[in-house]
Design an enzyme around this catalytic site. Structure first.
Site, PDB file in Angstrom:
ATOM      1  N   GLN A   1       0.844  -1.200   0.000  1.00 33.65           N
ATOM      2  CA  GLN A   1       0.000   0.000   0.000  1.00 33.65           C
ATOM      3  C   GLN A   1       0.883   1.255   0.000  1.00 33.65           C
ATOM      4  O   GLN A   1       0.555   2.233  -0.668  1.00 33.65           O
ATOM      5  CB  GLN A   1      -0.933  -0.005   1.229  1.00 33.65           C
TER       6      GLN A   1
ATOM      7  N   ALA B   1      -5.637   4.887  -0.175  1.00 36.26           N
ATOM      8  CA  ALA B   1      -5.417   5.013   1.267  1.00 36.26           C
ATOM      9  C   ALA B   1      -3.931   5.144   1.561  1.00 36.26           C
ATOM     10  O   ALA B   1      -3.093   4.599   0.843  1.00 36.26           O
ATOM     11  CB  ALA B   1      -5.980   3.795   1.973  1.00 36.26           C
TER      12      ALA B   1
ATOM     13  N   SER C   1      -5.513   1.360   4.792  1.00 40.86           N
ATOM     14  CA  SER C   1      -6.259   0.705   3.698  1.00 40.86           C
ATOM     15  C   SER C   1      -7.145  -0.434   4.199  1.00 40.86           C
ATOM     16  O   SER C   1      -6.707  -1.295   4.972  1.00 40.86           O
ATOM     17  CB  SER C   1      -5.281   0.151   2.662  1.00 40.86           C
TER      18      SER C   1
ATOM     19  N   HIS D   1      -7.935  -2.831   2.418  1.00 38.42           N
ATOM     20  CA  HIS D   1      -7.366  -4.062   1.842  1.00 38.42           C
ATOM     21  C   HIS D   1      -6.407  -4.760   2.785  1.00 38.42           C
ATOM     22  O   HIS D   1      -6.208  -5.971   2.692  1.00 38.42           O
ATOM     23  CB  HIS D   1      -6.676  -3.752   0.511  1.00 38.42           C
TER      24      HIS D   1
ATOM     25  N   ASP E   1     -11.493  -6.064  -4.336  1.00 36.58           N
ATOM     26  CA  ASP E   1     -11.939  -5.313  -5.505  1.00 36.58           C
ATOM     27  C   ASP E   1     -12.376  -6.372  -6.520  1.00 36.58           C
ATOM     28  O   ASP E   1     -11.586  -7.248  -6.888  1.00 36.58           O
ATOM     29  CB  ASP E   1     -10.802  -4.467  -6.090  1.00 36.58           C
TER      30      ASP E   1
ATOM     31  N   GLU F   1     -17.131   3.484  -4.853  1.00 37.85           N
ATOM     32  CA  GLU F   1     -16.376   2.379  -5.458  1.00 37.85           C
ATOM     33  C   GLU F   1     -17.292   1.155  -5.543  1.00 37.85           C
ATOM     34  O   GLU F   1     -17.362   0.361  -4.606  1.00 37.85           O
ATOM     35  CB  GLU F   1     -15.128   2.041  -4.618  1.00 37.85           C
TER      36      GLU F   1
ATOM     37  N   HIS G   1     -15.567  -2.349  -4.742  1.00 35.58           N
ATOM     38  CA  HIS G   1     -14.885  -2.647  -3.480  1.00 35.58           C
ATOM     39  C   HIS G   1     -15.897  -3.164  -2.445  1.00 35.58           C
ATOM     40  O   HIS G   1     -16.784  -2.457  -2.001  1.00 35.58           O
ATOM     41  CB  HIS G   1     -14.180  -1.396  -2.947  1.00 35.58           C
TER      42      HIS G   1
HETATM   43 ZN   LIG Z   1     -10.475  -1.519  -3.059  1.00 31.79          ZN
END
Ligand SMILES: [Zn+2]
Length: 586
Positions: free
Chosen positions: A474, A495, A500, A502, A509, A552, A555
């Protein structure tokens, strides 16, 4: 005898010698006679053929009339009746018929007849006929009685000695044998309602298979009635100890007999005139089986229909008491209560002005989830007994209980922030660089696979475009975006390292992390279905002020199914739902 001995005939002497021997007094003079040759000659001269054609008629209960064919040259006939394997003579006649009298009723007897010729005053016998069997007639039937039945008449009479009984019914002016029975009773079935005439006689079968009948009983007139089966048996269960039965009326019925099953039988528990009956004093939550039959009274006797089909019901369970809530969080709680006899418990929640059944439990507790924070809930519980036909009988509702869920609380453990157990990663709550699940969590992967399979069945292909991202990955991405677009722009879509979603290992995603994913069939399917599999659209449209990120559609974030459904149904972003912020401090 003396006369025979005085004659000087060799055959007669031979014969006399035998008779004397049998008597035990044997004079020497007689014994000294030498005779075999002469005796044989005499026998030849006097031999008679065997009696043939022996037959009989049985005129009554104590006589058998025998008759046979005449034997040419016979002077008479000797009739023997079997006794202990022998045929001692019972009569000596010159005729070819003889009435045996004084016999018991319905008795079998065996006879043999032989002809004889008198030679020199001495009877010389031919061979016996073959054995002949007959029987006397049975006694007349007396005491014939008839009992009216449902489409039937039951007959009975006094026993007599015989092989079987024959039952006769008058049909169209003629007597017709309708039954043969070994016992002194018989039930005539399949009769329409009406009047019938019957009579009975006994039958004795002799050894050669011929039947000898006794006199008919007196005729008897009997009634048959028809009582139809009860239909439409049903019930209501008013409380924990009663079942109210009801059924359709049977035309012409004088009453009804109610049977309740016990040890496979249906002993009568009530005799009523009407078409309802309330069975009382039963235990709570117990299954019972019932049958009902109608009756008509004929000459003071109840004539019953067949029973109706078995009908099952149950009493209600007792009221549930002692309902309590425990382990109350912002979104979950446990309910428990005192056990009562039942099949299951039904749990109700008060929502939108109505009581709604939200759970069924076979044990006296139930976990409730998907609740909202700082919300007051009302619950009540009732027990249910399911009867054998699958109908439910409910106990009274428990007292209501009211529970208020607490606010969500953010808990920080080892530098990581959780709200109601959900790991947070947004602009306010960061993850340490050391937090590294090394990929998507097990739950997240499994939930995605399940969703992928379901989507495929709907003709939708879903795949992981980007899943877990480490702190360092990230950092690389964020720095790249900053260099390209500047820090302010990068912060809108990427992020900072440690912030993040993630990095949680619970974010994916899907397919294509770009604006072109929005509006595709895949994006629509994902928005409509992901909550069922425990995912939320993490950054919904128009929620940038709360989430800190623009829309998003690709996501998704795994939070578990009840929470995902609650958040989705609420129309709120995760931040709004939990009442938390997503803002960088600088
Ligand atoms: Zn994402």
């Amino acid at each position: 005898m003396k006369k025979i001995i005085n004659r000087k005939n060799t055959a007669a002497v031979a014969c006399a010698a035998m008779m004397i021997c049998a008597a035990g007094a044997v004079p020497d003079s007689v014994l000294s006679v030498s005779m075999p040759v002469q005796a044989a000659e005499a026998a030849e001269q006097t031999s008679l053929p065997q009696v043939t054609g022996l037959t009989s008629k049985t005129p009554d209960i104590s006589s058998i009339r025998l008759s046979w064919n005449a034997v040419s040259g016979a002077d008479g006939y000797s009739i023997g009746m079997r006794s202990k394997g022998q045929y001692p003579e019972i009569a000596d006649v010159t005729d070819t018929t003889y009435l045996v009298t004084g016999l018991p009723a319905a008795t079998r007897e065996n006879f043999k007849v032989r002809a004889y010729k008198i030679v020199n005053g001495q009877k010389v016998y031919g061979d016996y006929s073959v054995n002949y069997n007959s029987a006397t007639n049975p006694r007349p039937i007396s005491g014939l009685k008839a009992q009216t039945g449902n489409a039937s008449v039951s007959l009975s009479w006094k026993k007599v000695g015989c092989s079987n009984y024959r039952v006769f019914m008058l049909e169209n002016g003629k007597w017709k044998q309708i039954a043969q029975t070994d016992t002194n009773s018989y039930t005539v079935i399949g009769l329409d309602a009406g009047s019938y005439k019957f009579k009975v006689r006994a039958c004795k079968r002799d050894d050669k298979g011929a039947n000898h009948y006794g006199k008919y009983s007196q005729e008897i007139t009997a009634q048959a009635v028809t009582v139809n089966k009860v239909t439409g048996l049903t019930s209501k269960t008013p409380n924990t100890s009663s079942i109210k039965l009801s059924w359709n009326a049977v035309s012409g019925a004088d009453g009804y007999s109610v049977g309740m099953r016990s040890k496979g039988k249906y002993p009568e528990i009530a005799d009523v005139k009407g078409t309802t009956y309330t069975v009382k004093g039963l235990p709570a939550a117990t299954r019972e089986n019932f049958k009902v039959r109608a009756y008509k009274i004929v000459d003071g006797v109840k004539i019953y229909s067949d029973y109706c089909e078995n009908y099952n019901s149950a009493t209600n369970p007792r009221k549930v008491t002692g309902v309590k809530a425990s382990d109350i969080t912002a979104s979950t709680l446990d309910l428990n209560w005192k056990s009562v006899g039942c099949t299951s418990y039904k749990v109700f929640i008060y929502t939108n002005g109505k009581w709604k059944n939200i759970a069924s439990s076979t044990v006296n507790s139930c976990a409730i989830n998907g609740l909202y924070a700082k919300t007051t809930y009302r619950f009540k519980v009732r027990a249910c007994k399911t009867d054998d036909k699958g109908s439910n009988h409910y106990g009274a509702y428990s007292e209501e209980i009211t529970v208020k869920t607490p606010d969500h609380t953010v808990e920080v453990i080892n530098g990581m922030s959780y709200v109601d157990g959900v790991l947070l990663a947004n602009k306010t709550y960061s993850l340490p660089a050391s937090y590294d699940p090394k990929g998507l969590t097990k739950e997240t992967s499994a939930a995605f696979k399940k969703m992928q399979t379901a989507a495929y069945k709907d003709g939708i292909s879903l795949w992981v475009c980007s899943g877990y991202r480490s702190y360092y990955d990230q950092r690389y991405l964020y720095n790249m975006y900053c260099n390209r677009d500047g820090k302010a722009a990068a912060d809108k879509y990427s992020a900072r390292p440690g912030y993040s979603d993630h990095q949680t290992g619970m974010a994916i995603d899907v397919n294509n992390a770009s604006d072109s994913f929005g509006g595709t069939r895949e994006a629509k399917w994902l928005a409509n279905n992901c909550a069922k599999y425990g995912f939320i659209i993490r950054y919904p449209k128009g929620k940038e002020a709360y989430t800190g990120y623009q829309y998003e559609p690709w996501h998704i974030r795994y939070v578990g199914t009840p929470l995902a459904q609650n958040i989705t149904n609420s129309g709120l972003s995760l931040e709004e739902y939990f009442g938390i912020t997503s803002q960088y401090k600088d």
